[in-house]
Design a protein around this motif. Structure first.
Motif, PDB file in Angstrom:
ATOM      1  N   ARG A  10       1.151  -1.154   0.305  1.00 55.22           N
ATOM      2  CA  ARG A  10      -0.021  -0.218  -0.359  1.00 55.22           C
ATOM      3  C   ARG A  10       0.417   1.196   0.153  1.00 55.22           C
ATOM      4  O   ARG A  10       0.398   2.054  -0.573  1.00 55.22           O
ATOM      5  CB  ARG A  10      -1.257  -0.156   0.903  1.00 55.22           C
ATOM      6  N   ALA A  11       1.926   0.949   1.138  1.00 53.86           N
ATOM      7  CA  ALA A  11       2.765   2.308   1.041  1.00 53.86           C
ATOM      8  C   ALA A  11       3.788   2.621  -0.396  1.00 53.86           C
ATOM      9  O   ALA A  11       3.489   3.801  -1.041  1.00 53.86           O
ATOM     10  CB  ALA A  11       3.911   2.236   2.033  1.00 53.86           C
ATOM     11  N   THR A  12       4.082   1.815  -1.333  1.00 48.80           N
ATOM     12  CA  THR A  12       4.799   1.630  -2.406  1.00 48.80           C
ATOM     13  C   THR A  12       3.573   2.346  -3.493  1.00 48.80           C
ATOM     14  O   THR A  12       3.937   3.531  -4.860  1.00 48.80           O
ATOM     15  CB  THR A  12       5.231   0.780  -3.156  1.00 48.80           C
ATOM     16  N   HIS A  13       2.003   1.809  -3.768  1.00 46.63           N
ATOM     17  CA  HIS A  13       0.900   2.738  -4.457  1.00 46.63           C
ATOM     18  C   HIS A  13       0.739   3.822  -4.208  1.00 46.63           C
ATOM     19  O   HIS A  13       0.387   4.822  -4.998  1.00 46.63           O
ATOM     20  CB  HIS A  13      -0.136   1.748  -4.250  1.00 46.63           C
ATOM     21  N   LEU A  14       0.477   4.202  -2.841  1.00 42.99           N
ATOM     22  CA  LEU A  14       0.888   5.844  -2.522  1.00 42.99           C
ATOM     23  C   LEU A  14       1.633   6.684  -2.441  1.00 42.99           C
ATOM     24  O   LEU A  14       1.250   8.102  -3.242  1.00 42.99           O
ATOM     25  CB  LEU A  14       0.174   5.793  -0.815  1.00 42.99           C
ATOM     26  N   LYS A  15       3.249   6.600  -3.187  1.00 43.30           N
ATOM     27  CA  LYS A  15       3.884   6.850  -3.142  1.00 43.30           C
ATOM     28  C   LYS A  15       3.456   7.356  -4.783  1.00 43.30           C
ATOM     29  O   LYS A  15       4.557   8.249  -4.945  1.00 43.30           O
ATOM     30  CB  LYS A  15       5.681   6.181  -2.544  1.00 43.30           C
ATOM     31  N   ILE A  16       2.793   6.397  -5.291  1.00 40.21           N
ATOM     32  CA  ILE A  16       3.330   6.452  -6.798  1.00 40.21           C
ATOM     33  C   ILE A  16       2.186   7.546  -7.472  1.00 40.21           C
ATOM     34  O   ILE A  16       1.936   8.384  -8.495  1.00 40.21           O
ATOM     35  CB  ILE A  16       3.357   4.603  -7.753  1.00 40.21           C
TER      36      ILE A  16
END
Length: 68
Positions: A10-16
């Motif tokens: 989820r954190a990676t998607h949020l960063k993107i």
């Protein structure tokens, strides 16, 4: 390390999403300021001349005259 977007957390998607939003905002801001500055540089000071249409003409593919 997995380089797949499908298995990202989820954190990676949020960063993107945040990076894309910041980039889109920056591009929109640059476009707006460039448009406002271009308006000052290319402003017309003379009045616009109106050109009236003349008589209608017929355009053909050959040089032969048209008989009516």
């Amino acid at each position: 390390m997995n380089h797949s977007l499908y298995s990202a957390d989820r954190a990676t998607h949020l960063k993107i999403v945040v990076v894309a939003l910041v980039a889109a905002t920056a591009i929109a801001g640059i476009g707006i300021t460039a448009r406002f500055n271009a308006g000052e540089a290319y402003a017309q000071t003379d009045r616009i001349q109106v050109i009236k249409a003349g008589k209608p003409v017929m355009v053909t593919k050959t040089d032969q005259s048209v008989v009516r």
